[in-house]
Design an enzyme around this catalytic site. Structure first.
Site, short mmCIF file in Angstrom:
data_model
loop_
_atom_site.label_atom_id
_atom_site.label_comp_id
_atom_site.label_asym_id
_atom_site.label_seq_id
_atom_site.Cartn_x
_atom_site.Cartn_y
_atom_site.Cartn_z
N ASP A 1 0.86 -1.79 4.85
CA ASP A 1 0.57 -0.58 5.44
C ASP A 1 -0.71 0.06 4.84
O ASP A 1 -1.02 0.88 4.23
CB ASP A 1 1.67 0.49 5.21
CG ASP A 1 1.26 2.04 5.82
OD1 ASP A 1 0.49 1.77 6.70
OD2 ASP A 1 1.68 2.80 5.36
N HIS B 1 0.62 -1.17 -0.23
CA HIS B 1 -0.22 -0.04 -0.22
C HIS B 1 0.76 1.18 0.01
O HIS B 1 1.32 1.65 1.21
CB HIS B 1 -0.90 0.01 1.22
CG HIS B 1 -1.79 -1.23 1.14
ND1 HIS B 1 -1.33 -2.32 1.37
CD2 HIS B 1 -3.27 -1.22 1.20
CE1 HIS B 1 -2.59 -3.21 1.71
NE2 HIS B 1 -3.77 -2.32 1.38
N1 SAM Z 1 2.87 3.16 2.95
C1 SAM Z 1 2.59 4.49 2.55
C2 SAM Z 1 3.62 5.18 3.50
O1 SAM Z 1 4.23 4.79 4.33
O2 SAM Z 1 4.00 6.52 2.65
C3 SAM Z 1 1.42 5.18 3.06
C4 SAM Z 1 0.10 4.21 2.53
S1 SAM Z 1 -1.69 4.94 3.09
C5 SAM Z 1 -1.62 4.22 4.78
C6 SAM Z 1 -2.38 3.29 2.31
C7 SAM Z 1 -2.75 3.44 0.68
O3 SAM Z 1 -3.19 2.10 0.44
C8 SAM Z 1 -3.59 4.54 0.30
O4 SAM Z 1 -2.79 5.33 -0.59
C9 SAM Z 1 -4.60 3.74 -0.39
O5 SAM Z 1 -5.00 4.51 -1.61
C10 SAM Z 1 -4.12 2.54 -0.58
N2 SAM Z 1 -4.75 1.47 -0.89
C11 SAM Z 1 -6.15 1.10 -0.28
N3 SAM Z 1 -6.48 -0.32 -0.67
C12 SAM Z 1 -5.49 -0.66 -1.45
C13 SAM Z 1 -5.20 -2.09 -2.13
N4 SAM Z 1 -6.22 -3.11 -1.71
N5 SAM Z 1 -4.24 -2.18 -2.68
C14 SAM Z 1 -3.25 -1.36 -2.80
N6 SAM Z 1 -3.49 -0.14 -2.32
C15 SAM Z 1 -4.29 0.25 -1.59
#
Ligand code: SAM
Length: 297
Positions: free
Chosen positions: A169, A42
């Protein structure tokens, strides 16, 4: 479609915990020459403006990275210092304007032989991430995949050189995310038992959030693998719930979060032990501010 945008939260206390832990894990994993594959399930947009509308509106970075950046603790713990130095590398002197998310912190720490796979499902953030990564001219070292990260990791495990770190995440916007995280760790341990699996989760007043670290601990124990669990609380969860109830209060904000790591580097506990109390001292908002650090296996 999801409404979560990490731009509101970039650089908050949860990012400080998550990214300090991530940097400390990487610091150890890059000591060996063999190729390391990193899967960020994520990824978010990769880079965030700290002086932009999202960050200014939420004020979360003000109570996170910005409390540490200008005046780091005396005798700053090396793990916290390494994280702050990395953030500083994206900013000149003076107030930081840019916050690097996990993709960019990882990119700075990986070597030319390593591989980084970034999953991001939100179309706007996936586009922003692809644009940000394109500027690096990283060639085949970094792939941006506009896919579901929970499913997408499966095709990369086990990795060719049998060394991998998975950062999981999610935004936990959907209640199912808690169960999907546990399922991902269970499935990944079957595919590749010696990988390092790092999971961030919010410590909020919902049963799934409290159940998740227990489930991860059971999974690690059943697989006979070591684990580490670190939490950072910056304020009372009662205050946060009272603010939810309204009374003209500001947005409640997250009171606490945790990192659960299966197969942590053996150096991780010693790296986090002096960093966590410094985070509490710098980021704590009331007398409930605290940390915990446990390990087993
Ligand atoms: N890991 C990043 C950081 O530490 O900078 C922050 C990530 S943020 C908490 C979570 C992200 O996951 C969001 O941008 C959201 O759009 C994305 N997201 C949500 N569901 C997802 C999925 N099933 N697969 C991939 N990305 C997803």
């Amino acid at each position: 479609m999801f409404s979560y945008r990490h731009a509101f939260h970039a650089g908050n206390h949860a990012d400080v915990l998550k990214h300090t832990t991530l940097v400390a894990i990487l610091d150890h994993l890059v000591q060996k020459d063999a190729v390391l594959t990193v899967l960020d399930t994520h990824a978010g947009a990769g880079l965030y403006r700290l002086d932009g509308d999202y960050a200014t509106k939420s004020g979360e970075a003000q109570e996170g990275i910005l409390r540490l950046y200008g005046s780091p603790p005396a005798d700053c713990a090396p793990a916290l210092q390494a994280y702050l130095d990395l953030v500083r590398g994206f900013n000149g002197s003076g107030n930081p304007k840019v916050y690097p998310g996990s993709p960019f912190l990882l990119e700075r720490l990986l070597r030319p032989q390593d591989k980084l796979k970034l999953f991001e499902l939100h179309p706007t953030d996936a586009r922003a991430l692809a644009g940000n990564i394109a500027q690096l001219d990283a060639g085949r070292r970094i792939a941006v995949l506009s896919e579901d990260g929970f499913e997408g990791v499966k095709k990369f495990l086990p990795p060719p050189a049998r060394r991998a770190l998975v950062l999981c995440d999610p935004s936990y916007e959907l209640k199912q995310d808690y169960a999907r995280v546990a399922a991902l760790v269970a499935d990944s341990l079957k595919r590749f038992a010696t990988g390092t699996y790092a999971v961030w989760y919010p410590l909020i007043a919902r049963p799934e959030a409290h159940e998740l670290p227990r489930r991860l601990r059971t999974l690690a124990t059943q697989a006979g693998k070591p684990w580490l669990h670190a939490t950072l609380t910056v304020k009372s969860s009662k205050m946060a719930s009272a603010a939810v109830a309204g009374e003209g209060a500001k947005r409640p904000g997250l009171p606490a979060s945790g990192m659960f790591v299966v197969n942590p580097p053996y150096t991780l506990k010693a790296a986090l032990a002096p960093a966590l109390p410094q985070m509490v001292a710098a980021l704590g908002q009331d007398r409930h501010a605290a940390f915990s650090l446990e390990s087993g296996g």
